[in-house]
Write a protein that holds these residues in place. Sequence first.
Motif, mmCIF file in Angstrom:
data_model
loop_
_atom_site.group_PDB
_atom_site.id
_atom_site.type_symbol
_atom_site.label_atom_id
_atom_site.label_comp_id
_atom_site.label_asym_id
_atom_site.label_seq_id
_atom_site.Cartn_x
_atom_site.Cartn_y
_atom_site.Cartn_z
ATOM 1 N N HIS A 10 -1.814 -27.817 -16.001
ATOM 2 C CA HIS A 10 -1.152 -27.465 -17.264
ATOM 3 C C HIS A 10 0.338 -27.692 -17.032
ATOM 4 N N ASP A 57 -4.241 -21.210 -18.610
ATOM 5 C CA ASP A 57 -4.334 -22.446 -19.398
ATOM 6 C C ASP A 57 -4.602 -23.572 -18.414
ATOM 7 N N ASP A 95 3.187 -17.982 -25.301
ATOM 8 C CA ASP A 95 1.916 -17.386 -25.737
ATOM 9 C C ASP A 95 1.175 -16.699 -24.584
ATOM 10 N N HIS A 96 1.900 -16.471 -23.470
ATOM 11 C CA HIS A 96 1.334 -15.735 -22.326
ATOM 12 C C HIS A 96 2.288 -14.659 -21.813
ATOM 13 N N HIS A 150 4.645 -19.897 -20.400
ATOM 14 C CA HIS A 150 4.667 -20.189 -21.835
ATOM 15 C C HIS A 150 4.663 -18.917 -22.688
ATOM 16 N N HIS A 205 1.318 -18.203 -16.351
ATOM 17 C CA HIS A 205 2.408 -19.193 -16.413
ATOM 18 C C HIS A 205 3.434 -18.733 -17.435
HETATM 19 NI NI NI Z 1 0.413 -22.751 -21.763
#
Ligand code: NI
Length: 227
Positions: free
Chosen positions: A111, A141, A53-54, A51, A49
């Motif tokens: 998520h 996530d 942190d990915h 975000h 996805h």
């Molecule tokens: Ni996330």
Amino acid sequence: MKITYYGQSCFLVDTGKHTLLFDPFISPNPLAKAIDISSIKPDFILVSHGHGDHVADVETIYKQSDSPLLISNFEVVNWFGEKGLENARPMNHGGKAHLDFGTVKMVNAIHSSNMPDGTYGGNPAGFVVEAGGKTFYFAGDTALTMDMQLIKQQYKIDFAFLPIGDNFTMGIDDALIAADFVGTSHVIGMHYDTFPPITIDKEDVLAKAKQKNIDLTLITIGETFNL
Ligand code: NI
Ligand code: MN
């Protein structure tokens, strides 16, 4: 198969023939400061996805690699396409792609998803991958969801990458139920310790897993686990 952990939800899976990198977030992560990202040149980059942190290091790693294939949902692939990452396979939920390493199916995650600049990031996903003679589930996530039971109906999962940090995703209790839902007894933990709300007590989570007869592996960042 060799699995190297780079922190948060980022793993490099080396099948012996191909390398698959999941959710690269390394350079902004203080826990991964010892990792030299210039040495990471995967054949495939899979993104669950949008975000930060990915996806933080997707562009850097893509551009230093030898024509890697970016695999993600349609919206994430389009966003990176505008940055010149054109070798990509857009997917959507329920679809399976047959690629050089084997197959990947995009499965549901509960998520949210937007890109670092706020652009809509499509629906978040997990992946079921068949590669190197093994079948594994990378959850991304997600909350615990009954949809995970569908995976057990169609695949024999050898191991699963599951978030265990709680707060933004499943915590350990739900992750252990998820392992049962997808039909595996081997879990590789992810999405923990990176931020204060997802700090875990490692002894506690390992004890909980043992109680449920789940083999929980927590790979030290920078280390490689063979299986
Ligand atoms: Ni996330
Ligand atoms: Mn996350």
